[in-house]
Scaffold this motif. Structure first.
Motif, short mmCIF file in Angstrom:
data_model
loop_
_atom_site.label_atom_id
_atom_site.label_comp_id
_atom_site.label_asym_id
_atom_site.label_seq_id
_atom_site.Cartn_x
_atom_site.Cartn_y
_atom_site.Cartn_z
N UNK A 328 0.80 -1.21 0.00
CA UNK A 328 0.00 0.00 0.00
C UNK A 328 0.85 1.28 0.00
N UNK A 329 2.17 1.16 0.00
CA UNK A 329 3.09 2.30 -0.10
C UNK A 329 2.68 3.46 0.80
N UNK A 386 -2.11 6.40 1.50
CA UNK A 386 -1.87 5.04 1.02
C UNK A 386 -2.22 4.95 -0.46
N UNK A 387 -1.53 4.04 -1.17
CA UNK A 387 -1.81 3.77 -2.57
C UNK A 387 -1.84 2.25 -2.76
N UNK A 388 -3.00 1.62 -2.52
CA UNK A 388 -3.09 0.17 -2.62
C UNK A 388 -2.77 -0.37 -4.01
N UNK A 389 -3.08 0.42 -5.06
CA UNK A 389 -2.81 0.01 -6.43
C UNK A 389 -2.76 1.25 -7.30
N UNK A 390 -2.53 1.05 -8.61
CA UNK A 390 -2.50 2.21 -9.49
C UNK A 390 -3.90 2.76 -9.77
N UNK A 391 -4.93 2.11 -9.21
CA UNK A 391 -6.29 2.63 -9.33
C UNK A 391 -6.80 3.27 -8.05
N UNK A 392 -6.31 2.81 -6.91
CA UNK A 392 -6.80 3.28 -5.62
C UNK A 392 -5.78 4.20 -4.95
N UNK A 438 -12.16 4.15 -12.02
CA UNK A 438 -13.03 3.11 -12.56
C UNK A 438 -12.60 2.75 -13.97
N UNK A 439 -12.25 3.77 -14.77
CA UNK A 439 -11.65 3.57 -16.08
C UNK A 439 -10.36 4.38 -16.07
N UNK A 440 -9.19 3.74 -16.04
CA UNK A 440 -7.93 4.47 -15.90
C UNK A 440 -7.80 5.62 -16.89
N UNK A 441 -7.40 6.77 -16.35
CA UNK A 441 -7.16 8.00 -17.10
C UNK A 441 -8.42 8.57 -17.76
N UNK A 442 -9.58 8.02 -17.43
CA UNK A 442 -10.82 8.51 -18.02
C UNK A 442 -11.87 8.83 -16.97
#
Length: 481
Positions: A328-329, A386-392, A438-442
């Motif tokens: 989760x950095x 926290x950054x659990x993933x590149x989406x969250x 929900x949709x990366x970069x969009x």
């Protein structure tokens, strides 16, 4: 100057009512989804978005847009004489276009910011509603290395947004529904070693309409500038003082006077400041900024107030963070914020003026909430990102709050106890946020909440709202195209 994805702002001063030029038709440019504000410039290696691709991505053309829909609610109002609970649905749509041919670049941006559902005595103002506004309309000339070997200079004239340094004093925020715009000239000079000089002269836009009925009906009325309100200054960024550490110094001059249709505080302020920082990454990072403000101003904007007061005010921000290489950095950080208040000493004025800065990143969300600004405030706190993933991504923070001056209005609350009998304890603020692509970069979703546990001052001051603690919740969906 390019803008960034920073949060927090203060609205331009000197707003005055004017007759509306036309009414909005239906939903106008409103969409039901949105993204971050569009910046006036873009990196050379930026990939074209869906809108630019749809028109074939011709050489030299920039074209992008955004739309955001937000629902926010508040109860336990802290502001005096405002709705004790309120709801606002806001919608913001932006469209930016620029074309470059040779050394000349011409661009513009439309921002449509509207609000619905708020109560008649809502705190909603021109920071949330500014229907169909031309926020940028500029021409820029690329001077190349004409100012010295290894340099690159760009001169821009017209209407533009500004985001200088940390943005704490002059910036373009994303969280508010509206945009700070300026009309004037600026020089952006890149030096060898990634150092940078930025100089500007501008007239801040006065957002219109300013009267509540017109705002509640989303009346379209062009913002305007006036020579009666001017801001100019310069900043110098040293990209590498030592490994990973950067420094910045700056100076701003605000010159304000009464006009035919507006009485003001006749602020003539000079703000000098500096900043040292190391960007978050592996290990420790920090951000220390301080500024001193002096000059002349009047205590009120009443036409009968003709007494100039000597201004002596200041602000400081200190932040120490540590990023940890685990799942989760997480980044854990400690924060301190100070902004002077007015102690009421005869002939002087000590309340720091936050100019046109952003506040979300350090002081919490604005909109229906927003009790904190860089005026009469002392705050210490902690935050975990926290950054659990590149989406969250998400964070939680807590701040203990005091007044610098017990006799001055506390920050942006409007609450004051002139006799200083209510003390300096303003309480505690707890905030959290979670964002998901929900949709990366969009398409991105954003859910946030804040709690203001009122201290003795916010409960006992002579004009305090007796509504209990404040609870705030928002949700928005944002799309970029």
């Amino acid at each position: 100057m390019c803008t960034s994805d920073k949060d927090a702002t203060s609205a331009p001063a000197g707003r005055t009512p004017r007759q509306p030029v036309r009414r909005a038709l239906g939903g106008g440019l409103i969409a039901t989804l949105s993204v971050m504000s569009i910046a006036p410039c873009v990196a050379k290696d930026a990939k074209p978005g869906p809108l630019l691709k749809a028109v074939g991505a011709p050489s030299g053309l920039e074209l992008r847009g955004s739309a955001r829909s937000r629902l926010e609610v508040i109860d336990g109002q802290f502001r005096p004489n405002r709705a004790t609970s309120d709801l606002l649905w806001s919608a913001r749509t932006t469209l930016f276009a620029a074309y470059k041919r040779g050394i000349v670049r011409i661009g513009g941006e439309l921002v449509d910011a509207r609000g619905y559902g708020e109560k008649a005595n809502s705190s909603v103002g021109s920071g949330e509603i500014d229907a169909l506004e031309l926020s940028q309309a500029f021409a820029a000339i690329d001077l190349g290395a004409s100012l010295g070997q290894g340099t690159k200079a760009v001169v821009t004239g017209g209407r533009f947004s500004l985001d200088i340094g940390s943005g704490r004093l002059v910036g373009r925020a994303d969280f508010p529904n509206t945009v700070n715009s300026f009309t004037g000239l600026n020089l952006d000079l890149s030096l060898p070693g990634k150092d940078r000089i930025f100089a500007f002269w501008a007239m801040p836009q006065t957002r219109l309409p300013a009267d509540a009925p017109a705002l509640h009906h989303n009346v379209v009325q062009w913002d305007r500038e006036s020579s009666a309100l001017q801001l100019f200054g310069m900043s110098y960024l040293k990209a590498q003082l030592r490994a990973g550490v950067s420094g910045e110094v700056y100076g701003y001059r605000l010159a304000e006077r009464d006009s035919v249709d507006s009485a003001t505080r006749d602020r003539r302020l000079v703000t000098l400041g500096g900043r040292l920082f190391r960007a978050p990454g592996t290990g420790f990072d920090f951000d220390v900024e301080a500024a001193y403000q002096f000059g002349k101003a009047r205590a009120t904007n009443a036409a009968t107030d003709v007494t100039d007061l000597d201004v002596s005010a200041g602000f400081a921000h200190a932040e120490l963070g540590r990023s940890i290489k685990v799942a989760w950095a997480p980044r854990v950080s400690l924060h301190f914020d100070y902004a002077s208040g007015d102690g009421g000493k005869s002939g002087t004025f000590g309340r720091f003026d936050p100019l046109f800065g952003m506040r979300r990143a350090d002081l919490g969300p604005s909109g229906l909430y927003g009790p904190l600004s860089r005026s009469n405030l002392v705050s210490v706190g902690a935050r975990v990102d926290v950054t659990p993933s590149n989406r969250w991504d998400g964070f939680v923070s807590v701040q203990k709050l005091w007044l610098d001056s017990a006799s001055d209005t506390f920050s942006a609350t409007g609450v004051r106890d002139r006799g200083a009998a209510a003390g300096r304890d303003a309480g505690v603020q707890v905030e959290g946020r979670a964002r998901y692509w929900m949709i990366p970069k969009l398409l991105r979703l954003d859910l946030g909440a804040a709690y203001l546990g009122k201290g003795h001052f916010l409960r006992a001051a002579s004009n305090a709202a007796h509504t209990g603690d404040t609870h705030y919740l928002y949700f928005d969906a944002a799309v970029t195209f």
